[in-house]
Motif scaffolding. Structure first.
Motif, PDB file in Angstrom:
ATOM      1  N   VAL A   8       9.353  -8.520  48.766  1.00  0.00           N
ATOM      2  CA  VAL A   8      10.142  -9.742  48.920  1.00  0.00           C
ATOM      3  C   VAL A   8      11.213  -9.767  47.841  1.00  0.00           C
ATOM      4  N   ASP A   9      12.467  -9.610  48.262  1.00  0.00           N
ATOM      5  CA  ASP A   9      13.594  -9.597  47.329  1.00  0.00           C
ATOM      6  C   ASP A   9      14.868  -9.875  48.116  1.00  0.00           C
ATOM      7  N   ASP A  10      15.820 -10.542  47.472  1.00  0.00           N
ATOM      8  CA  ASP A  10      17.073 -10.861  48.155  1.00  0.00           C
ATOM      9  C   ASP A  10      18.125  -9.764  47.998  1.00  0.00           C
ATOM     10  N   ASP A  11      17.869  -8.769  47.150  1.00  0.00           N
ATOM     11  CA  ASP A  11      18.838  -7.708  46.893  1.00  0.00           C
ATOM     12  C   ASP A  11      18.537  -6.486  47.770  1.00  0.00           C
ATOM     13  N   PRO A  12      19.455  -6.149  48.694  1.00  0.00           N
ATOM     14  CA  PRO A  12      19.198  -5.018  49.593  1.00  0.00           C
ATOM     15  C   PRO A  12      19.045  -3.683  48.858  1.00  0.00           C
ATOM     16  N   ILE A  13      19.724  -3.517  47.741  1.00  0.00           N
ATOM     17  CA  ILE A  13      19.610  -2.267  46.982  1.00  0.00           C
ATOM     18  C   ILE A  13      18.220  -2.160  46.354  1.00  0.00           C
ATOM     19  N   THR A  14      17.728  -3.265  45.811  1.00  0.00           N
ATOM     20  CA  THR A  14      16.377  -3.283  45.243  1.00  0.00           C
ATOM     21  C   THR A  14      15.349  -2.981  46.319  1.00  0.00           C
ATOM     22  N   LEU A  15      15.516  -3.581  47.497  1.00  0.00           N
ATOM     23  CA  LEU A  15      14.582  -3.336  48.601  1.00  0.00           C
ATOM     24  C   LEU A  15      14.609  -1.869  49.030  1.00  0.00           C
ATOM     25  N   MET A  16      15.815  -1.291  49.112  1.00  0.00           N
ATOM     26  CA  MET A  16      15.942   0.111  49.514  1.00  0.00           C
ATOM     27  C   MET A  16      15.263   1.017  48.484  1.00  0.00           C
ATOM     28  N   LEU A  17      15.518   0.750  47.198  1.00  0.00           N
ATOM     29  CA  LEU A  17      14.912   1.543  46.129  1.00  0.00           C
ATOM     30  C   LEU A  17      13.389   1.406  46.150  1.00  0.00           C
ATOM     31  N   GLY A  37      11.459 -16.001  49.707  1.00  0.00           N
ATOM     32  CA  GLY A  37      10.134 -16.568  49.843  1.00  0.00           C
ATOM     33  C   GLY A  37       9.887 -17.229  51.190  1.00  0.00           C
ATOM     34  N   GLU A  38      10.921 -17.856  51.731  1.00  0.00           N
ATOM     35  CA  GLU A  38      10.780 -18.516  53.031  1.00  0.00           C
ATOM     36  C   GLU A  38      10.475 -17.500  54.135  1.00  0.00           C
ATOM     37  N   LEU A  61      -0.793  -6.000  49.704  1.00  0.00           N
ATOM     38  CA  LEU A  61      -0.087  -6.167  48.444  1.00  0.00           C
ATOM     39  C   LEU A  61       1.312  -6.676  48.728  1.00  0.00           C
ATOM     40  N   LEU A  62       1.776  -7.535  47.844  1.00  0.00           N
ATOM     41  CA  LEU A  62       3.106  -8.118  47.991  1.00  0.00           C
ATOM     42  C   LEU A  62       3.853  -7.951  46.667  1.00  0.00           C
ATOM     43  N   PHE A  63       5.014  -7.292  46.707  1.00  0.00           N
ATOM     44  CA  PHE A  63       5.894  -7.219  45.544  1.00  0.00           C
ATOM     45  C   PHE A  63       6.865  -8.386  45.662  1.00  0.00           C
ATOM     46  N   LEU A  64       6.902  -9.245  44.649  1.00  0.00           N
ATOM     47  CA  LEU A  64       7.639 -10.503  44.736  1.00  0.00           C
ATOM     48  C   LEU A  64       8.654 -10.661  43.612  1.00  0.00           C
ATOM     49  N   ASP A  65       9.918 -10.857  43.994  1.00  0.00           N
ATOM     50  CA  ASP A  65      10.960 -11.203  43.032  1.00  0.00           C
ATOM     51  C   ASP A  65      10.839 -12.704  42.747  1.00  0.00           C
ATOM     52  N   LEU A  66      11.296 -13.134  41.591  1.00  0.00           N
ATOM     53  CA  LEU A  66      11.223 -14.561  41.251  1.00  0.00           C
ATOM     54  C   LEU A  66      12.484 -15.319  41.607  1.00  0.00           C
ATOM     55  N   ASN A  67      13.637 -14.733  41.317  1.00  0.00           N
ATOM     56  CA  ASN A  67      14.912 -15.442  41.479  1.00  0.00           C
ATOM     57  C   ASN A  67      15.601 -15.036  42.777  1.00  0.00           C
ATOM     58  N   MET A  68      15.437 -15.888  43.786  1.00  0.00           N
ATOM     59  CA  MET A  68      16.041 -15.636  45.102  1.00  0.00           C
ATOM     60  C   MET A  68      16.577 -16.945  45.653  1.00  0.00           C
ATOM     61  N   PRO A  69      17.617 -16.851  46.486  1.00  0.00           N
ATOM     62  CA  PRO A  69      18.104 -18.067  47.145  1.00  0.00           C
ATOM     63  C   PRO A  69      17.122 -18.498  48.242  1.00  0.00           C
ATOM     64  N   VAL A  70      17.322 -19.646  48.785  1.00  0.00           N
ATOM     65  CA  VAL A  70      16.512 -20.254  49.846  1.00  0.00           C
ATOM     66  C   VAL A  70      15.146 -20.673  49.298  1.00  0.00           C
ATOM     67  N   MET A  71      14.307 -19.698  48.928  1.00  0.00           N
ATOM     68  CA  MET A  71      13.016 -20.004  48.296  1.00  0.00           C
ATOM     69  C   MET A  71      12.700 -18.877  47.321  1.00  0.00           C
TER      70      MET A  71
END
Length: 136
Positions: A8-17, A37-38, A61-71
C-alpha cells in the motif's frame, strides 16, 4: 515464502521497486497493490463481504506507507483496529514501510497489535531476508 502480500503506497515508483525486490527474493507468490489506505480497506472488505473460508486466498502480509493522500497509513491502522480486523483476518500482519524516521512514529506503530515492524524506505533484499528469518 508468503502466498500473498499487499503493498500500500501512493508512489508508483515505490510500488514498482517493492514488487521487483519481492519477486527477485521470492518472498511472495502473489503481490497485490493498493494506492492508499482507502483502496487497501476496500480490498480487505471485499473478502469479508464474499465470506471467508479456509480456502480463501487472503493476504498474509501488508507493507504500508504512512503518508498518502485520501487515507494515510495511520487512519488505515485505526480503522482496521476499530473494526477488529485482527479477528476477521488473524493471519494478516503489517510492516510499516515509511520514509519517516521520527521515533514517535516508530513508537506509535508498536501500539497496533498487527504491526510486526517499522522499516525505512526503500525496501531491500536484506530487509526481506531478515523478515523471512524472523517470521518463519
Amino acid at each position: 515464502m508468503y502466498k500473498k502480500i499487499l503493498c500500500v503506497d501512493d508512489d508508483p515508483i515505490t510500488l514498482m521497486l517493492c514488487k521487483k525486490v519481492i519477486q527477485k527474493c521470492e518472498f511472495s507468490e502473489t503481490i497485490e497493490i493498493a494506492n492508499n489506505g482507502e483502496d487497501a480497506l476496500a480490498y480487505l472488505e471485499s473478502f469479508s463481504q464474499k465470506g471467508i473460508t479456509p480456502t480463501t486466498d487472503l493476504p498474509e502480509l501488508l507493507f504500508l506507507d504512512l503518508n498518502m493522500p485520501v487515507m494515510g497509513g495511520w487512519e488505515f491502522l485505526d480503522i482496521i483496529t476499530e473494526r477488529r480486523y485482527n479477528e476477521i483476518f488473524p493471519q494478516l500482519k503489517v510492516i510499516v514501510l515509511s520514509s519517516t524516521i521520527d521515533p514517535k512514529d516508530i513508537e506509535k506503530s508498536k501500539s497496533y497489535p498487527m504491526v510486526l515492524d517499522f522499516l525505512s524506505k526503500p525496501i531491500t533484499r536484506e530487509m526481506l531476508e531478515e523478515l523471512k528469518n524472523n517470521n518463519t
